[in-house]
Design a protein around this motif. Structure first.
Motif, short mmCIF file in Angstrom:
data_model
loop_
_atom_site.label_atom_id
_atom_site.label_comp_id
_atom_site.label_asym_id
_atom_site.label_seq_id
_atom_site.Cartn_x
_atom_site.Cartn_y
_atom_site.Cartn_z
N PHE A 37 41.90 38.07 28.25
CA PHE A 37 42.80 39.50 27.93
C PHE A 37 42.02 40.60 26.10
O PHE A 37 41.47 40.99 25.87
CB PHE A 37 44.33 39.24 27.60
N ILE A 38 41.78 39.32 25.78
CA ILE A 38 40.91 39.20 24.75
C ILE A 38 39.59 39.76 24.52
O ILE A 38 38.95 40.73 24.41
CB ILE A 38 40.69 37.89 23.44
N THR A 39 38.95 39.30 25.82
CA THR A 39 37.40 39.55 26.04
C THR A 39 37.59 40.92 26.74
O THR A 39 36.44 41.46 27.05
CB THR A 39 37.05 38.65 26.72
N ASN A 40 38.80 40.90 27.89
CA ASN A 40 38.35 42.23 28.25
C ASN A 40 39.03 43.21 28.45
O ASN A 40 39.00 44.72 28.70
CB ASN A 40 38.43 41.92 30.32
N HIS A 41 40.16 43.28 27.95
CA HIS A 41 41.10 43.87 27.10
C HIS A 41 41.91 44.86 28.85
O HIS A 41 41.27 46.11 28.71
CB HIS A 41 40.23 45.06 26.51
N PRO A 42 42.85 44.20 29.37
CA PRO A 42 42.79 44.96 30.81
C PRO A 42 43.64 46.02 29.82
O PRO A 42 44.30 46.33 29.52
CB PRO A 42 43.49 44.41 30.91
N THR A 43 43.44 47.50 30.66
CA THR A 43 44.01 48.70 30.21
C THR A 43 45.44 48.73 30.96
O THR A 43 45.41 48.70 33.27
CB THR A 43 43.38 49.30 30.22
N VAL A 76 39.01 46.95 33.08
CA VAL A 76 39.06 46.17 32.95
C VAL A 76 40.26 46.60 33.42
O VAL A 76 41.13 46.40 32.53
CB VAL A 76 39.16 44.21 32.99
N LYS A 77 40.96 46.67 34.65
CA LYS A 77 42.16 47.27 34.90
C LYS A 77 43.55 45.59 34.91
O LYS A 77 42.99 44.71 34.89
CB LYS A 77 42.36 47.74 35.95
N PHE A 78 44.59 46.16 34.43
CA PHE A 78 45.49 45.77 34.11
C PHE A 78 45.80 44.81 35.78
O PHE A 78 46.46 43.86 35.72
CB PHE A 78 47.05 46.06 32.93
N PHE A 79 46.12 45.80 36.18
CA PHE A 79 46.78 45.43 38.01
C PHE A 79 45.39 45.70 38.68
O PHE A 79 44.90 46.23 39.65
CB PHE A 79 47.83 47.26 38.81
N ILE A 81 43.04 41.95 40.81
CA ILE A 81 43.49 40.52 41.46
C ILE A 81 42.28 39.92 40.11
O ILE A 81 43.59 38.76 39.99
CB ILE A 81 41.81 40.75 42.65
N GLN A 82 41.37 40.06 39.11
CA GLN A 82 41.28 39.25 38.41
C GLN A 82 42.46 38.75 37.32
O GLN A 82 42.74 38.30 37.03
CB GLN A 82 40.53 40.29 37.87
N THR A 83 42.83 39.54 36.97
CA THR A 83 44.32 39.60 36.32
C THR A 83 45.13 38.79 36.43
O THR A 83 45.80 38.32 35.97
CB THR A 83 44.44 41.48 35.29
N PHE A 84 46.17 39.30 37.47
CA PHE A 84 46.87 39.00 38.53
C PHE A 84 46.19 37.31 38.33
O PHE A 84 47.46 36.38 38.88
CB PHE A 84 47.07 38.60 39.74
N TRP A 85 44.85 36.99 38.41
CA TRP A 85 44.54 35.20 39.64
C TRP A 85 45.18 34.80 37.63
O TRP A 85 45.38 33.38 37.59
CB TRP A 85 43.02 35.10 39.36
N TYR A 86 44.13 35.16 36.54
CA TYR A 86 44.54 34.13 35.54
C TYR A 86 46.41 34.12 35.12
O TYR A 86 46.87 33.47 34.52
CB TYR A 86 44.00 35.02 34.08
N ILE A 87 47.07 35.25 35.55
CA ILE A 87 48.43 35.24 35.01
C ILE A 87 49.45 34.58 35.90
O ILE A 87 50.15 33.51 35.55
CB ILE A 87 49.09 36.81 35.81
N LEU A 88 48.48 33.86 37.19
CA LEU A 88 48.33 33.10 38.31
C LEU A 88 48.02 31.58 37.96
O LEU A 88 49.44 30.71 38.06
CB LEU A 88 48.37 33.55 39.47
#
Length: 329
Positions: A37-43, A76-79, A81-88
């Protein structure tokens, strides 16, 4: 003495070690999650409030609207697949600590992020995922049709004592799918004591099924092999362009080695790739009202996806060669 080893352990010690490992796993996963999250700053998607239409808009409001509509290629969007993968990963780490340790096994899949070969294999499947999915759907339809025929005419050849069930339609479909595809596509149960005409129709039922399965599997394997070949060719072409062509002017390294000051000096000083990238980032972060004439021209070209402002086939180190060519002409 017994050949079987006698394992003796203290239950409290095992629980303590498991607890320490689980805590370390949670800390490591949390660090990976936070660093992403710090590196990509999902919006998050922007929630716009409804406004009545205005017939007159100021120039400044129009510029702000255009600025909001611009999209960054590095965003990088919050919604996603990559963001959901790290949340998972984080959720499975917590579930493995407080519920069942089996959830820790999912983190082994994260090793694909550090292995180019595994990434390449995943890319092969995902690139033609739609084609593979449609072929799989058609295969399921074929299995369903054959399950209907088996349920209607050949229900007795699937004895439940051998793990073959066909008393209901869904049981027959699962049996056909498992026995014909997973277990073996060439082994078919054949009853005894039937007339020849029965086996004749049974052959008409079995042989096309084998042909369809063979063709379908070959189509899937062919798609995967062709994708591997295509990706390998693209990788070779990209690597060849990186080492033999200038990314900015598209001139070959041969020209600079024989007529200029060398290809390495050209790509490091004259046409430095990162200088162009830094300029694009600076252009993206600058308000349109602060654009100069040059900035406005480049911005319009980028919006049109026109690279005409790049010095295609031109370089200062090759200017002497071009002048000599003009003199000879």
């Amino acid at each position: 003495c017994s050949a079987v080893p006698d394992y003796r352990y203290d239950k409290k010690t095992v629980l303590l070690v498991s607890l320490v490992l689980a805590i370390l796993h949670n800390i490591t996963t949390s660090c990976v999650f936070v660093s992403y999250f710090i590196t990509n700053h999902p919006t998050f998607p922007k929630c716009r409030t409804w406004r009545p239409k205005k017939f007159l808009m100021s120039y400044e409001d129009n510029d702000e609207k255009k600025e909001d509509e611009r999209k960054s290629n590095l965003e990088v969007k919050f919604f996603s697949i990559q963001t959901f993968w790290y949340i998972l990963l984080l959720v499975c780490s917590l579930l493995g600590s407080f519920c069942y340790g089996y959830f820790f096994s999912l983190h082994l899949l994260h090793m694909a992020q550090f292995n180019q070969l595994v990434k390449h294999a995943i890319q092969v499947v995902s690139k033609n995922g739609r084609s593979l999915l449609w072929v799989s759907f058609y295969g399921i339809f074929v299995f369903y049709i054959y399950a209907l025929i088996s349920f209607a005419f050949y229900r007795e050849i699937y004895p439940s004592t051998e793990g073959l069930y066909c008393t209901r339609m869904y049981e027959c479909f699962v049996t056909i799918l498992r026995h014909r595809l997973i277990v073996s596509e060439f082994e078919f149960p054949n009853p005894t004591g039937k007339p020849f005409i029965y086996y004749f129709y049974k052959a008409l039922f079995d042989v096309p099924f084998i042909i369809i399965i063979t063709i379908g599997l070959n189509i899937i394997f062919g798609i995967i092999v062709d994708t591997f070949s295509e990706l390998r060719h693209n990788k070779w072409q990209v690597e060849n362009d990186m080492h033999a062509l200038c990314f900015i002017c598209s001139r070959s390294s041969y020209d600079f080695e024989h007529n200029g000051d060398g290809f390495a000096k050209h790509v490091k000083e004259e046409h430095y790739l990162w200088s162009y990238l830094f300029f694009f980032i600076h252009l993206d972060e600058t308000r349109p009202n602060d654009y100069t004439a040059l900035y406005s021209h480049v911005s319009r070209q980028l919006e049109k996806k026109d690279c005409g402002f790049f010095p295609i086939n031109r370089a200062l180190s090759l200017q002497h060669e071009e002048d000599n060519s003009e003199i000879q002409l």
